[in-house]
Design an enzyme around this catalytic site. Structure first.
Site, PDB file in Angstrom:
ATOM      1  CE  LYS A 104       7.325  13.042 -24.386  1.00  0.00           C
ATOM      2  NZ  LYS A 104       6.529  13.778 -23.453  1.00  0.00           N
TER       3      LYS A 104
HETATM    4  C1  COI Z   1       8.287  11.774 -20.342  1.00  0.00           C
HETATM    5  O1  COI Z   1       7.864  11.275 -19.389  1.00  0.00           O
HETATM    6  O2  COI Z   1       9.188  11.084 -20.982  1.00  0.00           O
HETATM    7  C2  COI Z   1       8.487  13.252 -20.717  1.00  0.00           C
HETATM    8  O3  COI Z   1       8.594  13.584 -21.805  1.00  0.00           O
HETATM    9  C3  COI Z   1       8.001  14.255 -19.628  1.00  0.00           C
HETATM   10  C4  COI Z   1       8.879  15.287 -19.425  1.00  0.00           C
HETATM   11  C5  COI Z   1      10.236  14.957 -18.552  1.00  0.00           C
HETATM   12  C6  COI Z   1       9.024  16.420 -20.352  1.00  0.00           C
END
Ligand code: COI
Length: 343
Positions: free
Chosen positions: A188
Protein backbone atom coordinates in the site's frame (compact mmCIF):
# COMPACT_ATOMS: atom_id res chain seq x y z
CA UNK A 1 0.50 7.02 26.42
CA UNK A 2 0.60 10.80 26.51
CA UNK A 3 -2.72 12.26 25.39
CA UNK A 4 -3.28 15.95 24.76
CA UNK A 5 -6.95 16.62 24.16
CA UNK A 6 -8.51 19.46 22.22
CA UNK A 7 -10.10 22.16 24.35
CA UNK A 8 -13.30 22.14 22.32
CA UNK A 9 -14.39 19.33 20.04
CA UNK A 10 -15.40 20.22 16.48
CA UNK A 11 -17.96 17.40 16.52
CA UNK A 12 -20.85 19.68 17.52
CA UNK A 13 -20.47 21.51 14.19
CA UNK A 14 -20.57 18.35 12.05
CA UNK A 15 -23.63 16.59 10.66
CA UNK A 16 -22.52 12.94 10.68
CA UNK A 17 -25.42 12.04 8.39
CA UNK A 18 -23.94 14.16 5.62
CA UNK A 19 -20.21 13.42 5.76
CA UNK A 20 -18.46 12.40 2.55
CA UNK A 21 -15.37 10.25 2.19
CA UNK A 22 -12.10 11.87 3.19
CA UNK A 23 -13.33 15.39 3.87
CA UNK A 24 -13.93 15.57 7.62
CA UNK A 25 -11.26 14.70 10.17
CA UNK A 26 -11.87 14.03 13.86
CA UNK A 27 -10.30 15.99 16.74
CA UNK A 28 -7.17 13.93 17.42
CA UNK A 29 -4.40 11.92 15.79
CA UNK A 30 -1.65 9.51 16.84
CA UNK A 31 1.97 10.49 16.19
CA UNK A 32 5.22 8.57 16.63
CA UNK A 33 8.67 9.35 15.21
CA UNK A 34 11.38 6.94 14.13
CA UNK A 35 14.83 8.25 15.03
CA UNK A 36 18.15 6.63 15.94
CA UNK A 37 16.75 3.22 15.00
CA UNK A 38 13.65 3.24 17.24
CA UNK A 39 10.03 4.40 17.26
CA UNK A 40 9.15 6.94 19.96
CA UNK A 41 6.34 6.27 22.46
CA UNK A 42 3.23 7.23 20.44
CA UNK A 43 1.30 10.30 21.53
CA UNK A 44 -2.22 11.46 20.86
CA UNK A 45 -2.40 15.13 19.96
CA UNK A 46 -5.01 17.44 18.46
CA UNK A 47 -5.42 16.89 14.68
CA UNK A 48 -3.21 19.56 13.16
CA UNK A 49 -1.17 20.59 10.13
CA UNK A 50 2.43 19.45 9.82
CA UNK A 51 5.42 21.66 9.37
CA UNK A 52 7.89 20.10 6.92
CA UNK A 53 11.13 21.09 5.26
CA UNK A 54 10.82 21.42 1.46
CA UNK A 55 13.63 18.84 1.34
CA UNK A 56 11.57 16.21 3.22
CA UNK A 57 12.58 12.97 1.56
CA UNK A 58 9.07 11.46 1.13
CA UNK A 59 7.98 14.45 -0.96
CA UNK A 60 10.70 13.71 -3.51
CA UNK A 61 11.23 9.97 -3.62
CA UNK A 62 7.90 8.63 -2.41
CA UNK A 63 8.92 6.62 0.64
CA UNK A 64 5.37 6.66 1.97
CA UNK A 65 2.93 3.87 2.78
CA UNK A 66 -0.52 3.81 4.30
CA UNK A 67 -3.35 1.65 5.56
CA UNK A 68 -7.12 2.04 5.51
CA UNK A 69 -9.15 0.64 8.39
CA UNK A 70 -12.71 0.94 9.60
CA UNK A 71 -14.64 1.23 12.84
CA UNK A 72 -18.39 0.66 12.95
CA UNK A 73 -20.81 1.66 15.73
CA UNK A 74 -22.21 -0.79 18.28
CA UNK A 75 -24.40 0.98 20.87
CA UNK A 76 -21.96 3.43 22.50
CA UNK A 77 -18.92 1.38 21.45
CA UNK A 78 -16.75 1.07 18.36
CA UNK A 79 -16.04 -2.15 16.48
CA UNK A 80 -12.61 -2.20 14.87
CA UNK A 81 -12.21 -4.63 11.98
CA UNK A 82 -9.08 -6.81 11.63
CA UNK A 83 -6.68 -4.34 13.27
CA UNK A 84 -3.97 -7.01 13.71
CA UNK A 85 -4.09 -7.81 10.00
CA UNK A 86 -3.68 -4.14 9.15
CA UNK A 87 -0.71 -3.96 11.53
CA UNK A 88 0.86 -6.88 9.69
CA UNK A 89 0.10 -5.53 6.25
CA UNK A 90 1.61 -2.10 6.89
CA UNK A 91 4.82 -3.87 7.87
CA UNK A 92 4.91 -5.75 4.57
CA UNK A 93 4.52 -2.43 2.76
CA UNK A 94 7.19 -0.80 4.96
CA UNK A 95 9.67 -3.61 4.35
CA UNK A 96 9.22 -3.37 0.58
CA UNK A 97 9.94 0.36 0.63
CA UNK A 98 13.06 -0.07 2.82
CA UNK A 99 11.28 1.62 5.73
CA UNK A 100 11.41 0.51 9.38
CA UNK A 101 8.57 -1.76 10.49
CA UNK A 102 6.29 -0.70 13.35
CA UNK A 103 5.91 -2.96 16.40
CA UNK A 104 2.42 -4.50 16.19
CA UNK A 105 1.54 -3.31 19.72
CA UNK A 106 2.54 0.28 18.93
CA UNK A 107 0.24 0.25 15.90
CA UNK A 108 -2.73 -1.51 17.50
CA UNK A 109 -2.61 0.01 20.98
CA UNK A 110 -2.17 3.59 19.80
CA UNK A 111 -5.07 3.25 17.34
CA UNK A 112 -7.29 1.63 19.97
CA UNK A 113 -6.58 4.60 22.29
CA UNK A 114 -7.40 6.99 19.45
CA UNK A 115 -10.70 5.24 18.74
CA UNK A 116 -11.63 5.33 22.44
CA UNK A 117 -11.31 9.09 22.22
CA UNK A 118 -13.09 9.50 18.86
CA UNK A 119 -15.91 6.97 19.02
CA UNK A 120 -18.64 9.60 19.20
CA UNK A 121 -17.56 10.57 15.70
CA UNK A 122 -18.72 7.25 14.21
CA UNK A 123 -21.74 7.89 12.02
CA UNK A 124 -24.74 5.69 12.85
CA UNK A 125 -26.34 5.85 9.40
CA UNK A 126 -26.40 2.58 7.45
CA UNK A 127 -23.42 2.36 5.10
CA UNK A 128 -21.44 4.97 7.05
CA UNK A 129 -18.41 4.29 9.25
CA UNK A 130 -15.27 5.80 10.73
CA UNK A 131 -12.38 5.50 8.29
CA UNK A 132 -8.96 5.24 9.93
CA UNK A 133 -5.90 6.29 7.98
CA UNK A 134 -2.54 5.21 9.44
CA UNK A 135 0.49 6.18 7.35
CA UNK A 136 4.27 6.43 7.50
CA UNK A 137 6.54 8.74 5.54
CA UNK A 138 10.24 9.50 5.28
CA UNK A 139 11.27 12.73 6.99
CA UNK A 140 15.01 13.12 6.40
CA UNK A 141 15.80 16.64 5.23
CA UNK A 142 18.03 15.37 2.44
CA UNK A 143 17.85 15.48 -1.33
CA UNK A 144 20.13 12.50 -2.04
CA UNK A 145 18.46 9.21 -3.00
CA UNK A 146 18.71 6.73 -0.13
CA UNK A 147 16.34 5.26 2.46
CA UNK A 148 15.59 7.95 5.00
CA UNK A 149 16.94 7.48 8.51
CA UNK A 150 13.96 9.21 10.14
CA UNK A 151 10.21 8.62 9.65
CA UNK A 152 6.87 9.73 11.04
CA UNK A 153 3.87 7.49 11.74
CA UNK A 154 0.49 9.21 12.00
CA UNK A 155 -3.01 7.79 12.30
CA UNK A 156 -6.09 9.98 11.97
CA UNK A 157 -9.79 9.27 11.60
CA UNK A 158 -12.44 10.49 9.24
CA UNK A 159 -16.19 9.83 9.57
CA UNK A 160 -17.67 8.95 6.22
CA UNK A 161 -20.61 7.80 4.19
CA UNK A 162 -20.06 5.25 1.40
CA UNK A 163 -16.97 5.81 -0.79
CA UNK A 164 -19.09 5.04 -3.84
CA UNK A 165 -22.73 5.99 -3.63
CA UNK A 166 -23.79 4.18 -6.79
CA UNK A 167 -23.03 1.12 -8.89
CA UNK A 168 -19.94 1.55 -11.05
CA UNK A 169 -19.33 1.73 -14.76
CA UNK A 170 -15.83 0.36 -15.29
CA UNK A 171 -13.44 0.11 -18.19
CA UNK A 172 -10.79 -2.56 -18.65
CA UNK A 173 -7.40 -0.88 -19.03
CA UNK A 174 -5.07 -2.58 -21.49
CA UNK A 175 -2.46 0.11 -22.18
CA UNK A 176 -1.35 1.63 -18.89
CA UNK A 177 -0.10 -0.46 -15.94
CA UNK A 178 -0.21 0.41 -12.24
CA UNK A 179 2.36 -2.17 -11.16
CA UNK A 180 5.02 -4.48 -12.56
CA UNK A 181 6.52 -7.83 -11.54
CA UNK A 182 9.19 -7.23 -8.93
CA UNK A 183 7.71 -3.81 -8.15
CA UNK A 184 5.63 -2.48 -5.28
CA UNK A 185 2.11 -3.25 -6.57
CA UNK A 186 1.26 -5.54 -3.64
CA UNK A 187 2.22 -2.85 -1.12
CA UNK A 188 0.00 0.00 0.00
CA UNK A 189 2.57 2.45 -1.29
CA UNK A 190 1.49 6.01 -2.01
CA UNK A 191 3.17 5.83 -5.43
CA UNK A 192 0.90 3.02 -6.62
CA UNK A 193 -2.01 5.41 -6.40
CA UNK A 194 -0.07 8.18 -8.18
CA UNK A 195 0.72 5.69 -10.97
CA UNK A 196 -2.98 4.97 -11.42
CA UNK A 197 -4.29 8.51 -11.64
CA UNK A 198 -3.71 9.50 -15.28
CA UNK A 199 -5.33 6.39 -16.74
CA UNK A 200 -8.23 6.73 -14.30
CA UNK A 201 -8.65 10.40 -15.14
CA UNK A 202 -8.80 9.55 -18.87
CA UNK A 203 -11.38 6.82 -18.23
CA UNK A 204 -13.45 9.24 -16.16
CA UNK A 205 -13.33 11.78 -18.99
CA UNK A 206 -14.86 9.04 -21.17
CA UNK A 207 -17.71 8.61 -18.67
CA UNK A 208 -16.46 5.65 -16.64
CA UNK A 209 -16.18 5.62 -12.85
CA UNK A 210 -13.18 3.34 -12.47
CA UNK A 211 -10.71 1.11 -14.25
CA UNK A 212 -10.03 -2.56 -14.08
CA UNK A 213 -6.29 -3.06 -14.28
CA UNK A 214 -4.93 -5.98 -16.25
CA UNK A 215 -1.60 -7.78 -15.82
CA UNK A 216 1.31 -5.60 -16.96
CA UNK A 217 2.95 -8.26 -19.17
CA UNK A 218 0.17 -9.24 -21.57
CA UNK A 219 -2.89 -7.25 -20.45
CA UNK A 220 -4.81 -10.53 -20.61
CA UNK A 221 -5.74 -11.13 -16.98
CA UNK A 222 -7.83 -8.90 -14.73
CA UNK A 223 -6.07 -7.77 -11.55
CA UNK A 224 -7.82 -5.16 -9.38
CA UNK A 225 -9.72 -1.92 -9.65
CA UNK A 226 -8.36 1.48 -8.61
CA UNK A 227 -9.58 1.35 -5.02
CA UNK A 228 -10.86 -2.20 -4.72
CA UNK A 229 -10.18 -5.88 -5.30
CA UNK A 230 -12.48 -7.59 -7.79
CA UNK A 231 -14.94 -10.46 -7.50
CA UNK A 232 -17.25 -12.09 -9.99
CA UNK A 233 -19.75 -14.90 -9.80
CA UNK A 234 -19.53 -17.24 -12.80
CA UNK A 235 -21.82 -20.24 -12.99
CA UNK A 236 -22.45 -20.27 -9.25
CA UNK A 237 -18.77 -19.93 -8.31
CA UNK A 238 -17.44 -16.85 -6.51
CA UNK A 239 -14.12 -15.95 -8.13
CA UNK A 240 -11.43 -13.39 -7.43
CA UNK A 241 -8.02 -12.89 -9.03
CA UNK A 242 -5.39 -14.64 -6.92
CA UNK A 243 -3.06 -12.20 -5.18
CA UNK A 244 0.31 -11.63 -6.76
CA UNK A 245 3.13 -9.14 -6.62
CA UNK A 246 1.03 -6.74 -8.70
CA UNK A 247 -2.22 -7.03 -6.70
CA UNK A 248 -2.94 -5.60 -3.26
CA UNK A 249 -3.84 -8.37 -0.82
CA UNK A 250 -7.05 -6.71 0.34
CA UNK A 251 -8.24 -7.47 3.86
CA UNK A 252 -11.89 -7.22 2.81
CA UNK A 253 -11.06 -9.53 -0.10
CA UNK A 254 -9.51 -12.05 2.28
CA UNK A 255 -12.49 -11.76 4.65
CA UNK A 256 -14.98 -12.45 1.84
CA UNK A 257 -13.00 -15.48 0.62
CA UNK A 258 -12.81 -16.95 4.14
CA UNK A 259 -16.48 -16.28 4.92
CA UNK A 260 -17.61 -17.66 1.55
CA UNK A 261 -15.82 -20.92 2.34
CA UNK A 262 -17.50 -21.03 5.77
CA UNK A 263 -20.86 -20.46 4.10
CA UNK A 264 -20.13 -23.31 1.65
CA UNK A 265 -20.19 -20.94 -1.30
CA UNK A 266 -18.03 -22.44 -4.06
CA UNK A 267 -15.04 -20.06 -4.19
CA UNK A 268 -11.99 -19.89 -6.44
CA UNK A 269 -8.96 -17.62 -6.15
CA UNK A 270 -7.31 -17.87 -9.56
CA UNK A 271 -5.99 -15.95 -12.53
CA UNK A 272 -9.04 -14.74 -14.41
CA UNK A 273 -8.45 -13.97 -18.06
CA UNK A 274 -10.27 -11.24 -19.86
CA UNK A 275 -11.37 -13.88 -22.39
CA UNK A 276 -12.94 -16.00 -19.65
CA UNK A 277 -14.73 -12.96 -18.28
CA UNK A 278 -16.05 -11.76 -21.63
CA UNK A 279 -17.15 -15.25 -22.61
CA UNK A 280 -19.01 -15.56 -19.32
CA UNK A 281 -20.73 -12.24 -19.99
CA UNK A 282 -21.64 -13.24 -23.53
CA UNK A 283 -22.97 -16.68 -22.65
CA UNK A 284 -24.74 -15.22 -19.58
CA UNK A 285 -22.95 -17.40 -17.02
CA UNK A 286 -21.57 -14.26 -15.37
CA UNK A 287 -24.06 -13.64 -12.58
CA UNK A 288 -22.52 -10.67 -10.76
CA UNK A 289 -19.42 -8.56 -10.46
CA UNK A 290 -18.37 -6.35 -7.55
CA UNK A 291 -15.40 -4.70 -5.91
CA UNK A 292 -14.30 -4.96 -2.29
CA UNK A 293 -12.20 -2.75 -0.05
CA UNK A 294 -12.16 -1.04 3.32
CA UNK A 295 -13.27 2.27 1.83
CA UNK A 296 -15.34 0.84 -1.01
CA UNK A 297 -16.80 -1.88 1.28
CA UNK A 298 -18.72 -3.82 -1.38
CA UNK A 299 -19.52 -1.92 -4.54
CA UNK A 300 -21.50 -3.41 -7.38
CA UNK A 301 -20.27 -3.12 -10.95
CA UNK A 302 -23.06 -2.17 -13.31
CA UNK A 303 -21.26 -2.27 -16.63
CA UNK A 304 -17.85 -3.13 -17.99
CA UNK A 305 -16.21 -1.88 -21.17
CA UNK A 306 -13.81 -4.25 -22.89
CA UNK A 307 -12.30 -2.47 -25.88
CA UNK A 308 -15.14 -0.75 -27.71
CA UNK A 309 -17.89 -2.95 -26.28
CA UNK A 310 -19.71 -2.04 -23.09
CA UNK A 311 -21.51 -4.92 -21.42
CA UNK A 312 -24.34 -4.37 -18.96
CA UNK A 313 -23.91 -6.74 -16.02
CA UNK A 314 -26.60 -8.58 -14.07
CA UNK A 315 -27.84 -7.42 -10.67
CA UNK A 316 -26.14 -8.96 -7.65
CA UNK A 317 -26.58 -12.70 -7.48
CA UNK A 318 -28.43 -14.35 -4.58
CA UNK A 319 -25.19 -16.19 -3.74
CA UNK A 320 -23.80 -12.88 -2.51
CA UNK A 321 -26.67 -11.93 -0.22
CA UNK A 322 -25.72 -14.17 2.71
CA UNK A 323 -22.05 -13.34 2.27
CA UNK A 324 -22.62 -9.59 2.41
CA UNK A 325 -25.01 -9.93 5.35
CA UNK A 326 -22.45 -12.00 7.27
CA UNK A 327 -19.54 -9.58 6.81
CA UNK A 328 -21.77 -6.63 7.70
CA UNK A 329 -22.93 -8.33 10.90
CA UNK A 330 -19.34 -9.04 11.90
CA UNK A 331 -18.22 -5.47 11.19
CA UNK A 332 -21.09 -4.10 13.29
CA UNK A 333 -20.23 -6.45 16.17
CA UNK A 334 -23.58 -8.26 15.90
CA UNK A 335 -21.73 -11.56 16.25
CA UNK A 336 -18.55 -12.20 18.23
CA UNK A 337 -15.63 -12.76 15.92
CA UNK A 338 -11.86 -13.01 16.22
CA UNK A 339 -11.58 -10.29 13.56
CA UNK A 340 -13.21 -7.60 15.68
CA UNK A 341 -11.96 -5.52 18.60
CA UNK A 342 -14.68 -3.80 20.60
CA UNK A 343 -13.54 -0.51 22.08
C1 COI B 1 -8.96 1.63 1.42
O1 COI B 1 -9.94 0.98 1.05
O2 COI B 1 -8.65 1.74 2.61
C2 COI B 1 -8.11 2.30 0.45
O3 COI B 1 -6.98 2.50 0.75
C3 COI B 1 -8.68 2.68 -0.84
C4 COI B 1 -8.54 4.11 -1.21
C5 COI B 1 -9.38 5.08 -0.50
C6 COI B 1 -7.19 4.55 -1.52
Amino acid sequence: MKITKVETSRLQNIDLNEVQFGKTMTDHMVVSHFKNGAWSEPEIVPYQNLSLSPATSALHYGQAVFEGMSAYPKDDKAVLFRIKDHAERINKSLERLAMPTIPNELFTESIIELIKLEKDWIPKKDGSYLYIRPFVFATDEYVGVRPSSEYTFIAFCSPTGPYYSKKLKVKVETSYSRAAPGGVGFAKAAGNYAASLLATQKAQAEGFDQLIWTDPKEHKYIEESGTMNLFCVIDGVLMTPSTSETILAGITRDSLCKLAKELNIPTKEKRISLDELTQAIQNKTLQAMFGSGTAATITEIESIAVGDITYKLPELNTLCVDLFKTIKEIKHGKVDHEWTTIV
